[in-house]
Scaffold this motif. Structure first.
Motif, PDB file in Angstrom:
ATOM      1  N   VAL A 490      46.467  20.036 -45.502  1.00 44.24           N
ATOM      2  CA  VAL A 490      47.684  19.482 -44.920  1.00 44.24           C
ATOM      3  C   VAL A 490      48.296  20.405 -43.869  1.00 44.24           C
ATOM      4  O   VAL A 490      48.767  19.934 -42.810  1.00 44.24           O
ATOM      5  N   ASP A 491      48.297  21.707 -44.107  1.00 46.79           N
ATOM      6  CA  ASP A 491      48.896  22.623 -43.118  1.00 46.79           C
ATOM      7  C   ASP A 491      48.097  22.648 -41.824  1.00 46.79           C
ATOM      8  O   ASP A 491      48.670  22.667 -40.721  1.00 46.79           O
ATOM      9  N   LYS A 492      46.788  22.673 -41.926  1.00 47.02           N
ATOM     10  CA  LYS A 492      45.949  22.682 -40.729  1.00 47.02           C
ATOM     11  C   LYS A 492      46.081  21.369 -39.968  1.00 47.02           C
ATOM     12  O   LYS A 492      46.106  21.358 -38.729  1.00 47.02           O
ATOM     13  N   VAL A 493      46.176  20.257 -40.697  1.00 48.27           N
ATOM     14  CA  VAL A 493      46.337  18.952 -40.049  1.00 48.27           C
ATOM     15  C   VAL A 493      47.660  18.912 -39.281  1.00 48.27           C
ATOM     16  O   VAL A 493      47.713  18.442 -38.125  1.00 48.27           O
ATOM     17  N   GLU A 494      48.723  19.410 -39.870  1.00 51.33           N
ATOM     18  CA  GLU A 494      50.010  19.442 -39.180  1.00 51.33           C
ATOM     19  C   GLU A 494      49.935  20.305 -37.927  1.00 51.33           C
ATOM     20  O   GLU A 494      50.541  19.975 -36.894  1.00 51.33           O
ATOM     21  N   ALA A 495      49.207  21.406 -38.015  1.00 51.31           N
ATOM     22  CA  ALA A 495      49.065  22.275 -36.846  1.00 51.31           C
ATOM     23  C   ALA A 495      48.316  21.568 -35.722  1.00 51.31           C
ATOM     24  O   ALA A 495      48.681  21.676 -34.548  1.00 51.31           O
ATOM     25  N   ILE A 496      47.257  20.834 -36.076  1.00 54.35           N
ATOM     26  CA  ILE A 496      46.491  20.112 -35.058  1.00 54.35           C
ATOM     27  C   ILE A 496      47.358  19.064 -34.381  1.00 54.35           C
ATOM     28  O   ILE A 496      47.425  18.976 -33.141  1.00 54.35           O
ATOM     29  N   ILE A 497      48.066  18.254 -35.173  1.00 53.91           N
ATOM     30  CA  ILE A 497      48.850  17.170 -34.618  1.00 53.91           C
ATOM     31  C   ILE A 497      50.016  17.708 -33.784  1.00 53.91           C
ATOM     32  O   ILE A 497      50.255  17.267 -32.662  1.00 53.91           O
ATOM     33  N   SER A 498      50.734  18.692 -34.303  1.00 55.78           N
ATOM     34  CA  SER A 498      51.931  19.187 -33.597  1.00 55.78           C
ATOM     35  C   SER A 498      51.573  20.024 -32.370  1.00 55.78           C
ATOM     36  O   SER A 498      52.162  19.856 -31.297  1.00 55.78           O
ATOM     37  N   ASN A 499      50.596  20.891 -32.502  1.00 54.67           N
ATOM     38  CA  ASN A 499      50.275  21.805 -31.406  1.00 54.67           C
ATOM     39  C   ASN A 499      49.512  21.143 -30.268  1.00 54.67           C
ATOM     40  O   ASN A 499      49.573  21.613 -29.135  1.00 54.67           O
ATOM     41  N   TYR A 500      48.800  20.063 -30.570  1.00 50.61           N
ATOM     42  CA  TYR A 500      47.914  19.509 -29.542  1.00 50.61           C
ATOM     43  C   TYR A 500      48.362  18.149 -29.020  1.00 50.61           C
ATOM     44  O   TYR A 500      47.817  17.680 -28.031  1.00 50.61           O
ATOM     45  N   PHE A 501      49.304  17.493 -29.709  1.00 54.47           N
ATOM     46  CA  PHE A 501      49.646  16.153 -29.266  1.00 54.47           C
ATOM     47  C   PHE A 501      51.130  15.980 -28.984  1.00 54.47           C
ATOM     48  O   PHE A 501      51.500  15.154 -28.171  1.00 54.47           O
ATOM     49  N   TYR A 502      51.965  16.727 -29.647  1.00 55.94           N
ATOM     50  CA  TYR A 502      53.404  16.524 -29.451  1.00 55.94           C
ATOM     51  C   TYR A 502      54.065  17.732 -28.841  1.00 55.94           C
ATOM     52  O   TYR A 502      55.242  17.975 -29.007  1.00 55.94           O
ATOM     53  N   ARG A 503      53.287  18.558 -28.123  1.00 55.04           N
ATOM     54  CA  ARG A 503      53.894  19.735 -27.498  1.00 55.04           C
ATOM     55  C   ARG A 503      54.448  19.378 -26.134  1.00 55.04           C
ATOM     56  O   ARG A 503      54.048  18.445 -25.503  1.00 55.04           O
TER      57      ARG A 503
END
Length: 503
Positions: A490-503
């Motif tokens: 879950v933590d890695k998934v949140e990092a992928i979504i937040s850092n790469y799509f909603y920045r």
């Protein structure tokens, strides 16, 4: 930097220990078999210990990292390994399925030493891509595991094994050309010195047009689409499963297909977010079509293993949709489906092999009435078929419904689009019981008499029950408490979504 090379040990141990098999007695089939099972068990325990005591769930960075200079020729080639929240689940799945597949294989009378060596070599080759932190090392490991699979199919398969093995290697090796193009394109972009480190590439910013045109995204997508598989690049799978030995089918369905899905997440989604955002609607469309197409094609298959193979293609559609949803929930659902279907698909092929050992029949229209003769096999086959059709309380139900919610909660798509996609996915879930229950009816119900000798009618033994129940307990455990799998990713998934799509 991790001071003890845990991952190097995990990757190298199976093939290194497997090399010693050739020094064992040629006719010592039982010795060779138990030696291989012992190596797999030690490897699984070692992996579990390293991850259980050395891996921190709340750390989003790569852990157990290793970075060694390997080859210094035209450029430096590094042996870079590490694991994150996305890779730890598939690695444990690989260890568990490989150990049970080795235990499941009946005593092999033809080239027993080579057979068990290839099983261990495939073990190393499949762990490699999940633990690689270097793009070129990822490619080498990706290619390495193709060799044992080809030999296992061509030497211990059915009547059309050479045709199936050739088709498998043509598809998978041919698609690897696109993978190599993508690796070299990323590695050589904007630098005189190749940059193949995953972390460096993830922080690199590429023009959107360049991500798409220069084999970046498209090359990786084609390579992973063949391995997953994604239609229309799936046609190698039914033929391969139809002819392969059931222990090989367990590795194919449980691990090999999941490598393609892992590649889509690890490279396409994490390294190339802009291109993935553009292609994600097409992934959703293809995944939805794949669910319906494969679920509609499966009932028409006479061959038992081909019917199960098409069910695998259908279930992989949920993974594709989860990856294309670009949401925390959808991606977590896709990762859970990778683990869930790895267990369920491998067990169904194992049980199909067990039924063939008893009746020597592969065509469903020639079967019938097996429930009375072999009630234990009937019970386990029925329960795993229920798990495959996403019965509540099983892992498949949780995974597929979380993918549903991932689509509905995605911020990328319009409401009507999400409703339409969900409706079509629901049709696919309705079609699944049709081919699963009809398969059970054709195999186990009715009063059809067999032409096979009665000597083959013996029920599941302790070895077969152990393999089936071991996986069944995990399927039920994940279905009841899926947070165990989510806690890893879950933590890695949140990092992928937040850092790469909603920045």
């Amino acid at each position: 930097m991790n001071y003890f090379p845990w991952l190097t040990l995990v990757v190298i141990l199976p093939i290194s220990a497997g090399s010693l098999i050739f020094f064992l007695p040629h006719r010592g089939n039982k010795v060779i078999r138990w030696y291989t099972i012992g190596i797999c068990t030690v490897e699984l325990l070692l992996t579990t210990y390293a991850f259980g005591y050395r891996f921190k769930l709340d750390d989003q960075l790569m852990q157990l990292t290793e970075d060694y200079k390997w080859i210094d020729f035209f450029f430096y080639f590094y042996w870079r390994l590490g694991i994150g929240g996305i890779s730890i689940g598939p690695i444990l799945l690989t260890g568990f399925i490989t150990t049970l597949a080795t235990l499941a294989a009946r005593p092999v009378t033809r080239d027993s030493r080579l057979f068990h060596f290839l099983m261990l070599a495939m073990y190393s080759g499949q762990i490699g891509p999940f633990s690689s932190r270097d793009l070129l090392l990822f490619f080498i490991m990706w290619e390495f595991e193709l060799i044992p699979v080809y030999l296992l199919i061509s030497m211990w398969g059915g009547k059309k094994r050479l045709y199936s093995a050739t088709k498998f290697i043509l598809y998978t090796a041919g698609s690897s050309v696109f993978l190599l193009m993508g690796v070299l394109s990323i590695g050589l972009y904007g630098s005189n010195e190749p940059t193949l480190n995953f972390e460096t590439s993830a922080n690199q910013s590429y023009p959107v047009a360049l991500e798409i045109i220069l084999y970046f995204y498209i090359g990786f997508l084609i390579a992973f689409a063949v391995k997953s598989p994604i239609i229309p690049l799936h046609t190698w799978l039914p033929d391969t499963h139809g002819e392969a030995h059931y222990s090989t089918c367990m590795l194919l369905a449980g691990i090999l297909l999941k490598m393609g899905a892992y590649g889509l997440i690890r490279i396409n989604m994490e390294l190339l977010p802009h291109a993935h955002s553009i292609f994600s609607p097409w992934l959703i469309i293809v995944g939805t079509i794949q669910i319906i197409y494969a679920a509609s094609t499966s009932p028409g298959q006479r061959n038992l293993k081909k019917r199960i193979a098409y069910s695998s293609v259908s279930h992989m559609g949920f993974i594709i949709i989860g990856i294309g949803s670009i949401s925390d929930t959808g991606l977590n659902g896709a990762i859970l489906q990778i683990i869930s279907h790895g267990f369920i698909g491998a067990t169904l092929f194992f049980l199909a092999g067990m039924s063939y050992d008893r009746i020597r029949l592969v065509y469903l229209d020639e079967m019938g009435g097996m429930a009375i003769a072999i009630p234990k096999l009937f019970t386990t086959f029925s329960i795993l078929s229920m798990a495959s059709l996403a019965l509540p309380g099983m892992s498949g139900f949780v995974a597929e419904w979380i993918v549903f919610f991932g689509i509905l909660t995605s911020q990328k798509y319009l409401l009507m689009t999400k409703v339409l996609i969900t409706f079509v996915m629901a049709i696919g879930m309705i079609l699944t019981p049709i081919y699963s229950l009809s398969m059970l009816r054709q195999m186990f119900y009715g009063y059809k008499l067999f032409n096979a000798p009665n000597s083959y009618f013996f029920d599941s033994g302790p070895r077969e029950l152990f393999v089936s129940i071991s996986i069944l307990l995990l399927v039920i455990g994940i279905g009841v408490y899926p947070d165990f799998v989510f806690s890893l990713s879950v933590d890695k998934v949140e990092a992928i979504i937040s850092n790469y799509f909603y920045r």
